[in-house]
Design a protein around this motif. Sequence first.
Motif, PDB file in Angstrom:
ATOM      1  N   LYS A 182       0.852  -1.192   0.000  1.00  7.28           N
ATOM      2  CA  LYS A 182       0.000   0.000   0.000  1.00  7.28           C
ATOM      3  C   LYS A 182       0.886   1.239   0.000  1.00  7.28           C
ATOM      4  O   LYS A 182       1.717   1.404   0.888  1.00  7.28           O
ATOM      5  CB  LYS A 182      -0.899   0.008   1.222  1.00  7.28           C
ATOM      6  CG  LYS A 182      -1.842   1.180   1.266  1.00  7.28           C
ATOM      7  CD  LYS A 182      -2.931   0.947   2.280  1.00  7.28           C
ATOM      8  CE  LYS A 182      -3.936   2.057   2.300  1.00  7.28           C
ATOM      9  NZ  LYS A 182      -4.730   2.176   1.106  1.00  7.28           N
ATOM     10  N   ASN A 183       0.689   2.083  -0.996  1.00  6.17           N
ATOM     11  CA  ASN A 183       1.402   3.346  -1.040  1.00  6.17           C
ATOM     12  C   ASN A 183       0.606   4.390  -0.271  1.00  6.17           C
ATOM     13  O   ASN A 183      -0.623   4.414  -0.335  1.00  6.17           O
ATOM     14  CB  ASN A 183       1.641   3.783  -2.476  1.00  6.17           C
ATOM     15  CG  ASN A 183       2.566   2.819  -3.210  1.00  6.17           C
ATOM     16  OD1 ASN A 183       3.368   2.133  -2.586  1.00  6.17           O
ATOM     17  ND2 ASN A 183       2.452   2.767  -4.502  1.00  6.17           N
ATOM     18  N   ILE A 184       1.319   5.235   0.453  1.00  5.61           N
ATOM     19  CA  ILE A 184       0.715   6.257   1.296  1.00  5.61           C
ATOM     20  C   ILE A 184       1.279   7.609   0.875  1.00  5.61           C
ATOM     21  O   ILE A 184       2.474   7.742   0.623  1.00  5.61           O
ATOM     22  CB  ILE A 184       1.040   6.006   2.783  1.00  5.61           C
ATOM     23  CG1 ILE A 184       0.526   4.639   3.230  1.00  5.61           C
ATOM     24  CG2 ILE A 184       0.484   7.126   3.660  1.00  5.61           C
ATOM     25  CD1 ILE A 184       1.009   4.230   4.621  1.00  5.61           C
ATOM     26  N   LEU A 239      -0.085  11.919  10.326  1.00  5.93           N
ATOM     27  CA  LEU A 239      -0.596  10.752   9.605  1.00  5.93           C
ATOM     28  C   LEU A 239      -1.066   9.778  10.667  1.00  5.93           C
ATOM     29  O   LEU A 239      -0.308   9.428  11.582  1.00  5.93           O
ATOM     30  CB  LEU A 239       0.498  10.104   8.747  1.00  5.93           C
ATOM     31  CG  LEU A 239       0.150   8.755   8.111  1.00  5.93           C
ATOM     32  CD1 LEU A 239      -0.943   8.935   7.059  1.00  5.93           C
ATOM     33  CD2 LEU A 239       1.386   8.120   7.495  1.00  5.93           C
ATOM     34  N   LEU A 274       6.077   5.557   0.908  1.00  7.42           N
ATOM     35  CA  LEU A 274       5.487   6.686   1.609  1.00  7.42           C
ATOM     36  C   LEU A 274       5.961   7.937   0.883  1.00  7.42           C
ATOM     37  O   LEU A 274       7.150   8.255   0.902  1.00  7.42           O
ATOM     38  CB  LEU A 274       5.932   6.726   3.069  1.00  7.42           C
ATOM     39  CG  LEU A 274       5.495   7.945   3.871  1.00  7.42           C
ATOM     40  CD1 LEU A 274       3.978   8.008   3.996  1.00  7.42           C
ATOM     41  CD2 LEU A 274       6.138   7.952   5.244  1.00  7.42           C
TER      42      LEU A 274
END
Length: 114
Positions: free
Chosen positions: A10-12, A20, A106
């Motif tokens: 999962k890219n954030i 965050l 990230l």
Amino acid sequence: MRSNFRMENKNITMVRGDTLSFNVEVTDGDGQIIEVDSAYFTCKKISTDDSNVFRKALDAGITQDEDGLTVRVAPEDTRNVNAGQYFYDMQIGVGEDIFTLLKGVLEIEQDVSY
């Protein structure tokens, strides 16, 4: 308890100097929340670096309650970080087992206010 957890890529994306915060549920095969012994959310410029951009641990940025885990990256963790792409993962320990739940990029975007 399940013998394996499903890892998610999962890219954030976040803004530099902002908070965050996200929740992670760790459940057994019956959907019951599992209490973990350790938890880490680690961010590095290069995944093989020895040094971290920041690292959150259980009771130091990661809290655990009846709803699971809450990860909080505080504004001071990224306020002086250059905008760009970094690598992260989130690992937990249950007993003597270690599981990587999340990993990805990230992206820290430039802020305007600072």
